[in-house]
Design an enzyme around this catalytic site. Sequence first.
Site, PDB file in Angstrom:
ATOM      1  CB  CYS A 111      -0.984  -0.002   1.168  1.00  0.00           C
ATOM      2  SG  CYS A 111      -0.355   0.631   2.722  1.00  0.00           S
ATOM      3  CD  GLU A 112      -0.967   5.419  -3.440  1.00  0.00           C
ATOM      4  OE1 GLU A 112      -0.366   5.088  -4.467  1.00  0.00           O
ATOM      5  OE2 GLU A 112      -1.880   6.269  -3.421  1.00  0.00           O
ATOM      6  CG  HIS A 113      -2.291   5.421   1.839  1.00  0.00           C
ATOM      7  ND1 HIS A 113      -3.533   4.879   1.586  1.00  0.00           N
ATOM      8  CD2 HIS A 113      -2.141   6.432   0.954  1.00  0.00           C
ATOM      9  CE1 HIS A 113      -4.108   5.542   0.595  1.00  0.00           C
ATOM     10  NE2 HIS A 113      -3.285   6.477   0.190  1.00  0.00           N
ATOM     11  CG  HIS A 114       0.006   2.572   6.314  1.00  0.00           C
ATOM     12  ND1 HIS A 114      -1.216   2.599   5.679  1.00  0.00           N
ATOM     13  CD2 HIS A 114      -0.116   3.339   7.431  1.00  0.00           C
ATOM     14  CE1 HIS A 114      -2.061   3.347   6.375  1.00  0.00           C
ATOM     15  NE2 HIS A 114      -1.433   3.805   7.441  1.00  0.00           N
ATOM     16  CD  GLN A 152      -8.443  -4.815  -2.548  1.00  0.00           C
ATOM     17  OE1 GLN A 152      -7.962  -4.887  -1.419  1.00  0.00           O
ATOM     18  NE2 GLN A 152      -9.544  -5.458  -2.888  1.00  0.00           N
ATOM     19  CG  HIS A 180      -5.420  -3.621   2.540  1.00  0.00           C
ATOM     20  ND1 HIS A 180      -5.027  -2.616   1.677  1.00  0.00           N
ATOM     21  CD2 HIS A 180      -6.322  -4.369   1.859  1.00  0.00           C
ATOM     22  CE1 HIS A 180      -5.677  -2.745   0.529  1.00  0.00           C
ATOM     23  NE2 HIS A 180      -6.477  -3.795   0.615  1.00  0.00           N
ATOM     24  CB  CYS A 182      -1.779  -0.425   6.575  1.00  0.00           C
ATOM     25  SG  CYS A 182      -3.044  -0.434   5.316  1.00  0.00           S
TER      26      CYS A 182
HETATM   27 ZN    ZN Z   1      -2.013   1.251   4.074  1.00  0.00          ZN
END
Ligand code: ZN
Length: 221
Positions: A111-114, A152, A180, A182
Amino acid sequence: MNYVALDVDAMNDDCGAADDFSPSAAQNQAPAKAHVPQDVQDAIRTLLRWAGENPAREGLIDTPARVGRAWREYCAGYAEDPAIHLRRTFSEVAGYDEVVLLRGIPFQSHCEHHLAPITGTASIAYLPRNRVVGISKLARVLQGFARRLQIQERLTSEVAQCIWDHLQPQGVAVVIEAQHGCMTGRGVMTPGVTMVTSRMLGCFLDDPGSRKEVLALMGLG
Ligand SMILES: [Zn+2]
């Protein structure tokens, strides 16, 4: 866009204390490991320190280089155009004009956030228009987009759009179910919970009957 060849060596880069003592490494038969620039290793040492570790302790000495190489593998999709797998098609399909489905393809993304792992399966279907593609190519398209930083929803639509644009079928359906990291390993801590996303194009979008049929074939009907 430029596509660069990656020199990724996973062979002797697994976790485990025996890492550098495998017979092939001892005989100097292992291919050279990809160089990880100093600034990349320094960044990983900074992260280790910030997380509460001592990057200088023995077990972590080679970790920055390993992590650097691992991330080149996780993100190997940036070096390829997934559409390339759809270039070779077959028009001799003996009149076959029904759905082609590849069900339950396992994949891993991040995931690009975490930068946490996204682990799941995808089902990819299309209704051909006169030509088909080798079935493994659908999985290769998925891997090409999965091996990048993702959310996703975007992964789902990129896979569907790529097949739609380059195979020009009558319809495309992509359903992805994934966990996920995260969410399962931090935050709300909900192991076992999966997220489902779908993208329908062409007949699967426009015709409820076709959509119902493809979802039933995917085991989701
Ligand atoms: Zn994430």
